[in-house]
Design an enzyme around this catalytic site. Structure first.
Site, PDB file in Angstrom:
ATOM      1  N   ASP A   1       0.994   5.340   0.365  1.00  0.00           N
ATOM      2  CA  ASP A   1       0.357   6.581   0.801  1.00  0.00           C
ATOM      3  C   ASP A   1       1.291   7.741   0.490  1.00  0.00           C
ATOM      4  O   ASP A   1       2.498   7.676   0.756  1.00  0.00           O
ATOM      5  CB  ASP A   1       0.052   6.547   2.297  1.00  0.00           C
ATOM      6  CG  ASP A   1      -0.943   5.455   2.659  1.00  0.00           C
ATOM      7  OD1 ASP A   1      -1.739   5.080   1.793  1.00  0.00           O
ATOM      8  OD2 ASP A   1      -0.910   4.984   3.801  1.00  0.00           O
TER       9      ASP A   1
ATOM     10  N   ASP B   1       0.968   8.444  14.123  1.00  0.00           N
ATOM     11  CA  ASP B   1       0.844   7.680  15.355  1.00  0.00           C
ATOM     12  C   ASP B   1       2.158   7.123  15.874  1.00  0.00           C
ATOM     13  O   ASP B   1       2.593   7.457  16.979  1.00  0.00           O
ATOM     14  CB  ASP B   1      -0.203   6.568  15.184  1.00  0.00           C
ATOM     15  CG  ASP B   1      -0.008   5.760  13.906  1.00  0.00           C
ATOM     16  OD1 ASP B   1       1.063   5.877  13.272  1.00  0.00           O
ATOM     17  OD2 ASP B   1      -0.922   4.998  13.539  1.00  0.00           O
TER      18      ASP B   1
ATOM     19  N   ASP C   1       0.848  -1.194   0.000  1.00  0.00           N
ATOM     20  CA  ASP C   1       0.000   0.000   0.000  1.00  0.00           C
ATOM     21  C   ASP C   1       0.882   1.242   0.000  1.00  0.00           C
ATOM     22  O   ASP C   1       1.852   1.325   0.762  1.00  0.00           O
ATOM     23  CB  ASP C   1      -0.915   0.009   1.228  1.00  0.00           C
ATOM     24  CG  ASP C   1      -1.843  -1.190   1.246  1.00  0.00           C
ATOM     25  OD1 ASP C   1      -2.356  -1.545   0.174  1.00  0.00           O
ATOM     26  OD2 ASP C   1      -2.039  -1.774   2.324  1.00  0.00           O
TER      27      ASP C   1
END
Length: 466
Positions: free
Chosen positions: A85, A164, A83
């Site tokens: 981003d 995070d 993935d």
């Protein structure tokens, strides 16, 4: 050097600390570390063509463009990233203008999805620190500290400390192929440590899903959770009840369908998070000796299929997670005099209704899940045409696999699964032999129910008869 970094590079540590504020002393971070291309293993050859198109188009339009988060972390760990981003200083509207194949999504966090066929590249604008000057339509927090809306734009250093975990605050710069490490993430990767950026309790209150992410990354990456990051989880687990059920459905799929479901399940139980997601299943494990084993066996099967790159379905997973509650409710209904089949159907509806208050289950998965449960009543019935009808049911294979899970978990005596295994692979002669074996064994299948006797039609009297 990156545009706009001059002031930041003069005193990066002080800049980052000021963004958190003096009330969070644990938020002090290492100074920015820029790793040039020749000193790291991350290569564009590992990135998808779609991700590179987005990066270069943003860069050529004068915007900062970085790959960020998991794809960089996985590349540094020697894993193939999946993935991608992108983080940029372009606003969602500016990104939308650059890509016709894009759309702005989300209200809580506005992002842009750029679609290339089946692949979606997620593009986020650098986020800044909310202040009292921002209206609720831009930034909003609940009384408990949860971020309800966060669309304050900022710069890359502000964006980094809004992320995070330290291992996700890694940015790959398409301008010079360097990696920007804002929070000591590279060192934590080397130490195999999962650490939150900032004060853990505050960050969990901002978004309780971070507790699930901590568990998922620890299981997936085989990392140790930093003691300060781990400490508040059990105490704050009940914050999960504030998260919308629809969002938690997506998180549950990530938790249990990424190939590390068994380890994730154990960590969730250790931290008290599983009970927040599946309260009735957690209760059932206290009453039914086999309920936990059913879940573990199902997750083991799912993990194996993921590793073998075979298809998996959430319906099978949810069927295992909620089977214990269904059985408890069914037993209670049968004790009140309801027949078994209606009792199971009623119990299924009750369990699903309660579960939807915690984790949503779309009908495209809940209906097949109920088929798997219903077929557990039909699999023992192996006489006549019924066995072939069961075999041709579209959910038969999933129901058969579930039957094997139940036997392996000790819920039921083994034997039925072996029979169905043999019947599927048998030729016509062998199938007749297997069916005859059932007919010869009174214990092999439940006794048929008494059928209503058909009334004989009265003959009409013929001429001359009275």
């Amino acid at each position: 050097m990156i545009k706009g970094f001059t002031r930041f590079l003069q005193s990066p540590g002080e800049r980052l600390r000021s963004l958190f504020g003096p009330q969070e002393p644990s938020a002090a971070l290492p100074e920015l570390r820029i790793i040039p291309r020749e000193e790291h293993p991350v290569s564009r050859q590992h990135f998808s063509d779609a991700a590179l198109k987005v990066l270069y188009r943003l860069h050529n339009a004068g915007h900062e463009a970085f790959l960020v988060g998991g794809c960089i972390r996985d590349s540094l760990l020697g894993r193939m990233p999946k993935d991608f981003d992108v983080a940029t200083d372009a606003t969602p509207e500016q990104v939308r203008e650059l890509f016709r194949n894009s759309r702005i999504v989300g209200r809580r966090f506005r992002i842009v999805h750029v679609r290339f066929g089946r692949e979606v590249i997620e593009v986020t604008t650098f986020r800044g620190k909310p202040s009292d000057d921002h209206g609720d339509h831009i930034a909003q927090q609940s009384d408990d500290g949860m971020l309800l809306r966060d669309n304050v734009w900022g710069n890359i250093e502000e964006d980094a400390i809004r992320r995070d975990f330290t291992i996700n605050a890694l940015y790959y710069n398409i301008a010079d192929f360097s990696i920007h490490d804002f929070a000591g993430g590279v060192q934590d990767i080397e130490d195999r440590t999962l650490r939150l950026i900032g004060d853990p309790a505050t960050r969990y209150r901002e978004d309780p899903v971070r507790m699930l992410r901590a568990v998922r990354f620890a299981a997936k990456l085989d990392f140790d959770i930093d003691p300060a990051t781990e400490a508040p989880i059990a105490e704050l687990a009940e914050l999960m009840l504030q998260v919308p059920p629809a969002r938690l459905f997506d998180e549950v799929l990530k938790l249990f369908m990424s190939g590390h479901g068994v380890e994730t399940f154990h960590l969730l139980r250790d931290f008290g998070l599983f009970a927040m997601l599946f309260p009735e299943a957690d209760e059932a494990m206290e009453e039914l000796p086999w309920a936990e084993a059913v879940i573990e066996r199902a997750l083991t099967s799912t993990d194996r299929r993921v590793r073998d790159e075979r298809p998996v379905t959430p319906a099978f997973l949810f069927a295992a997670l909620l089977w214990g509650p269904v059985q408890l409710r069914q037993q209670a209904l049968e004790a009140d005099g309801m027949p078994p089949i209606p009792a199971q159907q009623a119990a299924s509806q009750q369990v699903i209704s309660r579960q939807l208050q915690h984790v949503s289950i779309p009908k495209r998965f809940s209906l097949p899940m109920r088929d798997i449960w219903d077929l557990q009543q039909r699999l023992p019935l192996r006489r006549g045409k019924r066995v072939f009808q069961t075999r041709e049911h579209p959910r038969f294979r999933a129901a058969y696999d579930f039957l094997l899970v139940r036997e392996a978990a000790g819920e039921m005596e083994p034997g039925l699964g072996d029979w169905w295994t043999a019947f599927q692979d048998a030729d016509e002669h062998e199938q007749r032999r297997l069916l005859g074996k059932v007919d010869a064994d009174p214990a092999g299948t439940p006794a048929p129910r008494n059928k209503r006797r058909r009334r004989r039609r009265r003959r009409k009297p013929s001429n001359g008869e009275s």
